[in-house]
Design a protein around this motif. Sequence first.
Motif, mmCIF file in Angstrom:
data_model
loop_
_atom_site.group_PDB
_atom_site.id
_atom_site.type_symbol
_atom_site.label_atom_id
_atom_site.label_comp_id
_atom_site.label_asym_id
_atom_site.label_seq_id
_atom_site.Cartn_x
_atom_site.Cartn_y
_atom_site.Cartn_z
ATOM 1 N N LEU A 156 0.833 -1.209 0.000
ATOM 2 C CA LEU A 156 0.000 0.000 0.000
ATOM 3 C C LEU A 156 0.866 1.256 0.000
ATOM 4 O O LEU A 156 0.590 2.220 -0.719
ATOM 5 C CB LEU A 156 -0.918 -0.008 1.225
ATOM 6 C CG LEU A 156 -2.075 -1.003 1.180
ATOM 7 C CD1 LEU A 156 -2.561 -1.333 2.582
ATOM 8 C CD2 LEU A 156 -3.218 -0.450 0.348
ATOM 9 N N ALA A 203 -7.534 3.548 -5.072
ATOM 10 C CA ALA A 203 -6.844 2.292 -4.785
ATOM 11 C C ALA A 203 -6.465 1.509 -6.031
ATOM 12 O O ALA A 203 -5.829 0.453 -5.925
ATOM 13 C CB ALA A 203 -7.722 1.420 -3.883
ATOM 14 N N LEU A 246 -7.528 4.628 4.941
ATOM 15 C CA LEU A 246 -8.284 3.513 4.388
ATOM 16 C C LEU A 246 -8.827 2.633 5.499
ATOM 17 O O LEU A 246 -8.219 2.519 6.571
ATOM 18 C CB LEU A 246 -7.392 2.672 3.467
ATOM 19 C CG LEU A 246 -6.738 3.413 2.297
ATOM 20 C CD1 LEU A 246 -5.726 2.517 1.590
ATOM 21 C CD2 LEU A 246 -7.788 3.918 1.317
ATOM 22 N N ASP A 247 -9.947 1.995 5.243
ATOM 23 C CA ASP A 247 -10.590 1.111 6.214
ATOM 24 C C ASP A 247 -10.847 -0.233 5.544
ATOM 25 O O ASP A 247 -11.330 -0.294 4.405
ATOM 26 C CB ASP A 247 -11.914 1.730 6.681
ATOM 27 C CG ASP A 247 -12.512 1.003 7.883
ATOM 28 O OD1 ASP A 247 -11.915 0.022 8.354
ATOM 29 O OD2 ASP A 247 -13.588 1.444 8.348
ATOM 30 N N GLY A 248 -10.516 -1.303 6.260
ATOM 31 C CA GLY A 248 -10.731 -2.628 5.694
ATOM 32 C C GLY A 248 -10.533 -3.705 6.741
ATOM 33 O O GLY A 248 -10.420 -3.426 7.932
ATOM 34 N N LEU A 270 -12.782 5.608 -3.589
ATOM 35 C CA LEU A 270 -11.918 4.497 -3.189
ATOM 36 C C LEU A 270 -11.482 3.669 -4.395
ATOM 37 O O LEU A 270 -10.302 3.309 -4.518
ATOM 38 C CB LEU A 270 -12.658 3.608 -2.188
ATOM 39 C CG LEU A 270 -11.953 2.326 -1.752
ATOM 40 C CD1 LEU A 270 -10.647 2.649 -1.031
ATOM 41 C CD2 LEU A 270 -12.856 1.487 -0.855
ATOM 42 N N LEU A 321 -10.372 -4.247 1.357
ATOM 43 C CA LEU A 321 -10.555 -2.801 1.458
ATOM 44 C C LEU A 321 -12.001 -2.431 1.164
ATOM 45 O O LEU A 321 -12.547 -2.820 0.134
ATOM 46 C CB LEU A 321 -9.610 -2.143 0.457
ATOM 47 C CG LEU A 321 -9.499 -0.638 0.366
ATOM 48 C CD1 LEU A 321 -9.136 -0.032 1.711
ATOM 49 C CD2 LEU A 321 -8.437 -0.278 -0.670
ATOM 50 N N TYR A 379 -5.749 -8.097 2.587
ATOM 51 C CA TYR A 379 -6.441 -6.901 3.071
ATOM 52 C C TYR A 379 -7.656 -6.651 2.196
ATOM 53 O O TYR A 379 -7.526 -6.399 0.992
ATOM 54 C CB TYR A 379 -5.503 -5.700 3.058
ATOM 55 C CG TYR A 379 -6.071 -4.444 3.689
ATOM 56 C CD1 TYR A 379 -6.538 -4.446 5.002
ATOM 57 C CD2 TYR A 379 -6.130 -3.244 2.979
ATOM 58 C CE1 TYR A 379 -7.047 -3.301 5.585
ATOM 59 C CE2 TYR A 379 -6.631 -2.092 3.560
ATOM 60 C CZ TYR A 379 -7.097 -2.129 4.862
ATOM 61 O OH TYR A 379 -7.606 -0.983 5.445
ATOM 62 N N VAL A 385 -4.022 -7.040 -1.682
ATOM 63 C CA VAL A 385 -5.055 -6.050 -1.397
ATOM 64 C C VAL A 385 -6.185 -6.192 -2.413
ATOM 65 O O VAL A 385 -5.951 -6.252 -3.624
ATOM 66 C CB VAL A 385 -4.475 -4.612 -1.445
ATOM 67 C CG1 VAL A 385 -5.555 -3.592 -1.111
ATOM 68 C CG2 VAL A 385 -3.299 -4.475 -0.485
#
Length: 324
Positions: free
Chosen positions: A61, A142, A72-74, A138, A115, A113, A152
Amino acid sequence: MNWIPPMEPVSIPGVKQGPGYIHEIKWDGIRGMIYLQSGSMKVYTKKGNERTDFYPELNILETSLGEKDMVLDGEIVVQDNRGYPSFHNILVRETVKNKRNLEYYLRNYPVKYMLFDILMYNGRQLTRTALQERKDILEEAAAPVIQNSNTVFLSRVFENGNELYGNMKLENMEGIVSKKLNSYYLPGKKHEEWFKTKFTKKMLCVIGGIQWKDKLPNSLLMGIRAGAGTKLFYMGKASLGLKGQDLQLLRQYRDELVQRECPFEPDGITDIDMTGTELTWTVPAITCWVGFLELSNDGHFRHPKILGFTNLPLDEADGKVLTD
């Protein structure tokens, strides 16, 4: 960057429906908040504990997105030998505290991950931006890492919640999350925007301790096999479901069961309420099925119930969650 408290879905018994909702898989892992700023990256758990150095797989990342500032949230997950997310495996990986052992866990418990949200992008705070717009941002932000990584992934969005729920039950997954398309990113659970629908679960556990009250078992302390170690990972304690004959058997064989050494890993057993009870550690020899609603942030049972003792071997108490 200032800490943004994670938004958490609220548990409900049924699936939310309607054109205003999207649905995602409830990944069986631990929350991972990624902060990228000025070319450096930090990885935090939901409680705000930094774990950057212990998840080097996520450095992709920083390599791919590090020139941009974002939050970021995941979900951080570890797959089992079937390719499904395993909560037991991510717990084993999350307990790593010494980087000298990291190579073993990188080989045997590599993380992915998943995401699903973006909270800040190039100085723009997005928590008061509708979910649909955040998803669009996003996907674009990403793209460099998604296209060039097998670590990811973007969490896929589904329109039919009931269909997804049925498929996840067949796949023995944890459940689904339903989100309002116009929802803001709000801290904690004080909202009516995100919802999770989960299955009734059970897990095979090893009894590692007994709390006694008035010379009778009051509750059982349960664990699972914790990776390559000989100790048990503490999952919680339960008294609900114990039958009279179970209590009498445990009382009858107390002397044979009790041992001095604690069979659990030291992390996680410091919060046991001992009010009015006596605690004895037991030889890890008895397995039992435990039903539960869900697992807490630290991997402990919520609302556990003893379903019954078994003659299954200890090695099968590996943290696998079964759904009913």
